[in-house]
Design a protein around this motif. Structure first.
Motif, short mmCIF file in Angstrom:
data_model
loop_
_atom_site.label_atom_id
_atom_site.label_comp_id
_atom_site.label_asym_id
_atom_site.label_seq_id
_atom_site.Cartn_x
_atom_site.Cartn_y
_atom_site.Cartn_z
N PRO A 117 53.70 37.91 45.53
CA PRO A 117 53.06 39.07 46.12
C PRO A 117 52.13 40.00 45.54
N PHE A 118 51.82 39.38 44.09
CA PHE A 118 50.22 40.35 43.25
C PHE A 118 50.07 39.51 42.40
N CYS A 119 48.73 39.69 42.44
CA CYS A 119 48.18 37.96 41.44
C CYS A 119 46.10 38.48 42.22
N VAL A 120 45.53 37.65 40.79
CA VAL A 120 44.87 38.01 40.94
C VAL A 120 44.15 36.97 41.62
N SER A 121 42.34 36.99 42.46
CA SER A 121 41.60 36.10 43.31
C SER A 121 40.90 36.06 43.26
N ALA A 122 40.26 34.72 43.52
CA ALA A 122 38.68 34.88 43.59
C ALA A 122 38.37 34.09 45.68
N ARG A 123 37.27 34.28 45.11
CA ARG A 123 36.44 34.60 46.90
C ARG A 123 35.07 33.81 46.97
N ALA A 175 30.77 34.11 42.57
CA ALA A 175 32.20 34.33 43.31
C ALA A 175 32.85 35.62 43.61
N GLU A 176 33.58 36.19 43.97
CA GLU A 176 34.28 37.76 43.83
C GLU A 176 35.16 37.47 43.32
N ILE A 177 36.15 38.60 42.02
CA ILE A 177 37.06 38.33 42.27
C ILE A 177 37.91 39.72 42.84
N TRP A 178 38.86 39.06 43.36
CA TRP A 178 39.56 40.20 43.88
C TRP A 178 40.83 40.73 43.01
N MET A 179 42.06 41.79 44.03
CA MET A 179 42.80 42.08 43.58
C MET A 179 44.00 41.85 44.61
N LEU A 180 45.01 40.77 44.80
CA LEU A 180 46.07 40.80 46.44
C LEU A 180 47.15 41.49 45.38
N ASN A 181 47.54 43.07 46.70
CA ASN A 181 48.97 43.27 46.11
C ASN A 181 49.56 43.50 47.49
N ASP A 182 51.06 42.72 47.93
CA ASP A 182 50.99 42.35 49.06
C ASP A 182 52.22 43.32 49.27
N SER A 238 40.61 49.46 38.27
CA SER A 238 40.74 50.37 38.49
C SER A 238 42.20 50.32 38.86
N ASP A 239 43.40 50.77 39.36
CA ASP A 239 44.54 51.51 39.67
C ASP A 239 45.16 50.14 40.93
N ILE A 240 46.09 49.54 41.05
CA ILE A 240 46.03 48.87 42.37
C ILE A 240 47.02 49.87 43.06
N ASN A 241 46.75 49.95 44.94
CA ASN A 241 47.56 51.20 45.55
C ASN A 241 48.47 49.96 45.54
N SER A 242 49.59 50.90 46.43
CA SER A 242 50.74 50.34 47.14
C SER A 242 50.65 48.84 48.56
N ASN A 243 50.54 47.64 48.84
CA ASN A 243 50.04 46.86 49.93
C ASN A 243 48.62 47.10 50.07
N THR A 244 47.77 46.95 48.85
CA THR A 244 46.23 47.65 48.94
C THR A 244 45.51 45.93 48.41
N ASN A 245 44.86 46.09 48.74
CA ASN A 245 43.76 44.96 48.01
C ASN A 245 42.55 45.50 47.15
N LEU A 246 42.19 45.13 46.32
CA LEU A 246 41.26 46.09 45.30
C LEU A 246 39.74 44.75 45.20
N PRO A 247 38.99 44.80 46.05
CA PRO A 247 37.56 43.93 45.46
C PRO A 247 37.28 44.15 43.87
N GLY A 248 36.91 43.83 43.72
CA GLY A 248 36.22 43.46 42.29
C GLY A 248 34.63 43.66 42.06
N ILE A 264 38.90 29.55 35.98
CA ILE A 264 39.67 30.27 35.71
C ILE A 264 40.14 32.12 35.28
N VAL A 265 41.05 32.64 36.38
CA VAL A 265 41.02 33.86 36.33
C VAL A 265 42.19 34.09 35.64
N GLU A 266 42.13 35.13 34.14
CA GLU A 266 43.22 35.11 33.90
C GLU A 266 43.23 37.04 33.63
N VAL A 267 44.87 36.82 34.00
CA VAL A 267 45.10 38.51 33.82
C VAL A 267 45.93 38.65 32.52
#
Length: 742
Positions: free
Chosen positions: A623-629, A643-650, A679-689, A707-710
């Motif tokens: 449901p919540f994880c870091v992701s690479a495009r 690669a683009e770095i994203w935070m995914l939040n469902d 930055s903060d990641i809002n509910s049900n929203t993805n954050l591009p990095g 490897i993308v570590e949080v």
């Protein structure tokens, strides 16, 4: 009410008029093919090409037979025959008299035998041969005139084996003359979901003096509502429940289930019958995706895409899931235990929805009970797939009978969130449209019997996507394909992968195991010539050699194939999530399989063996994880990796900022190439990095990892396997196929 099992024997003949010359023991539920195989010592249909030996069995008549004495019945008691599934066209006789004829495997059979009984009785069920439309190719189009799953006529992952016989629970039952036929609990939730207006509809055969009592119990057996009275006054009963606990998909809350208990009594308060079922209160809507109303931007002005955003209890849910197919070729041997194990894996994979595909069966009742319990949404299709189903009166009559039975049975399940007419019906190979009478009929029946559950004509509709099903297509690998796609819902997509070495050894003879070749058991089990669009499917052996070079062993082949499948599925699921909110659904083709394939798009090999890709998908669907495009699979030494770095939040939680560290890892070293504080990641929203860039060193490796570590949250971290090539070893044919320059 009491039930009695039945002992059956089975015989077959080559015409309707010919009676079987011999009988042998039958297992019910099951299939006639399995009974013959046991009696006549056929080899295992799952091994090598043995399934071809079963082909003749679809063209004969079968007689199930049981003999029983007249039961002793107390006054007011009746003797019934009940079957929840007989496949497909059949007649039922008792003591030589035909008392029931039916076409259709999804309508329950309930017959009062009392008035036909003698001292000794013979009950027989005559099963007709598998239906086949004449003048058709020897494929699924033979089933284009019947309400029988088309898959068993042959598919790119299913052999030609057409089940027949008694496939669900079948028994004798002693009932009181007064009995309950059905209890339907309808409800509407208030806009604030704090009130449920309940309507109780009871269908029963009762005496005027009969009485009822209905209780709604909480999950811990507390009475929350109670109604009682005379059955003669019960037409529809209405009541209200304040502050109901709501049913949610498992990743958004508790799939809360109440217990409904309806009891029927005589005038002396003796219990005559009862119905106990579970009910989950939820509101489901299918709405337009964000941004979809603005399309098309030019004239003519019309809606260009269909709604595919699922809302549960007012909350927009990103549907992450998979396409469910029959877990057995012969549905009669599917058990609750098998359903339970596979559905547990659904939850563990972070899926919240399964699409019960229209080419297969309507699953047995335990499937839906377990989905209710586990909080798994079900997209349910009627048994229409990839054919042009006719407008003729006979087909429509059978479809109406079957669909009515299906809807009335399934509408009580909280997990059911969508009705769909069938699979790929608006495509050129099917040729159906919104004006096709079978689809207009299904729409009207869903409105009549379950109007609060959304209905769509077929999948895909415009805006949705089916495909593609291979890692590389038209010179583009899966990263480039998915990154340049834009769809409201990805309802089918596949990446093939080989089964494990153990599975392959169990289905392919030792002399054919390696290297894999066409015309062998590899092909029978769908490794070659399975899919018309690509003759190399599903093993894609040529692609593996292009990427990896010479493959020297079966173990190496399986490893490379499963890596490719894992990489591809991970790319698609995460990109679909990044396209939220315009995109709202990602479901791969497919989850499981009904027999052991050599290679398939499935995440789980038969009977329930996870492939490597299942674990990759599990990580991608957290449901919540870091992701690479990532833009491509193959990378070259001395060239820039990016690669683009994203935070995914469902989830509907807000997350504080996180520190992210990005690394590259080979067999030789690990290099830190970026640090980022989100930055903060809002509910049900993805954050591009940020976009990370780094010139690849000269390594001695085939694969490397991103490897993308949080930091401090390893449960949110991600990693990606990519292909590394040295300039001097790059195959020219590979660079040409990949449209790249070294």
């Amino acid at each position: 009410m009491s039930t009695n099992p039945i002992e059956w024997i089975l015989g077959y003949s080559f015409s309707k008029e010919q009676y079987p010359v011999s009988f042998f023991s039958a297992i019910v539920p099951g299939a006639v093919q399995l009974d013959i195989a046991r009696a006549e010592k056929y080899p295992d249909y799952k091994y090598a090409d043995n399934c071809k030996k079963f082909r003749w069995m679809e063209d004969v008549y079968y007689t199930y037979k049981t003999v029983f004495p007249r039961p002793i019945l107390d006054s007011g008691r009746r003797f019934w025959f009940i079957s929840k599934g007989i496949d497909y066209q059949f007649e039922i006789q008792i003591n030589g008299e035909t008392i029931h004829e039916q076409e259709g495997m999804f309508s329950y059979v309930e017959i009062d035998l009392t008035d036909y009984l003698r001292v000794n009785n013979t009950l027989e069920i005559l099963i007709y041969p598998a239906p086949k439309l004449t003048g058709c190719p020897d494929d699924r189009t033979q089933a284009s005139h019947v309400v029988k799953p088309a898959v068993s006529y042959g598919w790119d992952w299913h052999p030609r084996l057409v089940p027949l016989g008694i496939w669900d629970e079948t028994f004798f039952e002693i009932r009181n003359s007064s009995y309950i036929k059905d209890v339907q609990i309808d409800y509407e939730l208030s806009d604030s979901f704090d009130q449920a207006e309940i309507t109780l509809n009871v269908d029963a055969n009762v005496a005027e003096t009969s009485r009822f009592e209905w209780k709604l119990l909480s999950a811990d057996n507390r009475v929350t509502l109670s109604i009682s009275g005379s059955m003669s006054e019960l037409v529809t009963e209405r009541c209200s429940l304040s502050n109901p606990e709501l049913w949610w998909p498992h990743d958004h809350g508790t799939p809360y289930l109440y217990i409904s208990e309806f009891c029927l009594f005589d005038d002396e308060s003796n219990l005559l019958d009862q119905r106990i079922q579970r009910i989950g209160f939820r509101q489901v809507d299918l709405v337009m995706n964000q941004g979809a109303w603005s399309e098309p931007k030019e004239f003519p002005k019309t809606r260009s895409v269909s709604p595919s955003q699922i809302k549960i209890n007012g909350r927009e849910i990103f549907a992450k899931g998979t396409n469910w197919v029959n877990p057995e070729i012969f549905p009669g041997i599917i058990t609750k235990e098998k359903y339970n194990h596979l559905l547990d894996l659904v939850v563990e994979t972070n899926f919240n929805i399964v699409r019960s595909w229209g080419g297969g069966i309507i699953n047995k009742e335990p499937f839906f009970d377990l989905c209710d319990e586990k909080g798994i949404m079900v997209w349910q299709e009627f048994p229409l797939a990839c054919n042009e189903y006719p407008d003729d009166k006979h087909y429509l009559a059978v479809l109406k009978q079957e669909a009515t039975s299906i809807i009335k049975r399934l509408r009580k399940h909280a997990s059911l969130v969508l009705w769909c007419g069938g699979n790929e019906l608006f495509n050129s190979w099917s040729g159906m449209t919104e004006q096709s009478l079978p689809l207009r009929l299904l729409d009207s029946l869903c409105w009549q019997y379950d109007r609060n559950t959304p209905f769509i004509m077929t999948s895909p509709l415009f805006g949705m996507a089916h495909g593609n099903y291979v890692f590389r297509w038209n010179g583009k690998d899966i990263f480039e394909t998915i990154n340049n796609s834009k769809n409201t819902a990805y309802t089918e997509f596949g990446i093939p992968g080989a089964s494990s070495v153990d599975v392959l050894k169990s289905i392919i003879t030792e002399e054919e195991l390696f290297p894999p070749t066409e015309g062998s058991a590899w092909e029978t089990h769908h490794a070659f010539n399975a899919w018309d669009a690509d003759k190399n499917t599903w093993l894609c052996y040529n692609l593996l050699i292009e990427y990896m070079g010479e493959i020297t062993s079966l173990a190496e082949l399986v490893e490379y194939s499963q890596i490719i499948q894992s990489v591809g599925y991970k790319a698609i699921f995460e990109e679909a999530r990044r396209q939220k909110p315009y995109c709202s659904v990602a479901m791969n083709w497919c989850y499981n399989e009904p027999w052991p394939t050599a290679a398939n798009n499935s995440l789980i090999s038969y009977p329930a063996i996870p492939k490597m890709a299942l674990y990759a998908v599990r990580d991608s669907c957290r449901p919540f994880c870091v992701s690479a495009r990532i833009s491509k699979f193959i990378w070259f030494e001395d060239k820039d990796f990016f690669a683009e770095i994203w935070m995914l939040n469902d989830t509907f939680d807000t997350f504080d900022k996180h520190q992210v560290i990005v690394k590259l890892q080979s067999q030789e070293e690990e290099i830190e190439i970026l640090q980022w504080t989100s930055s903060d990641i809002n509910s049900n929203t993805n954050l591009p990095g940020p976009t990370v860039r780094f010139k690849l060193p000269r390594w001695n490796t085939i694969f490397f990892k991103l490897i993308v570590e949080v930091v401090n949250y390893p449960e949110f971290s991600s990693e990606y396997t990519l292909l590394y090539k040295k300039k001097k070893t790059v195959d020219k044919s590979l660079t040409k196929a990949m449209n790249v320059t070294v």
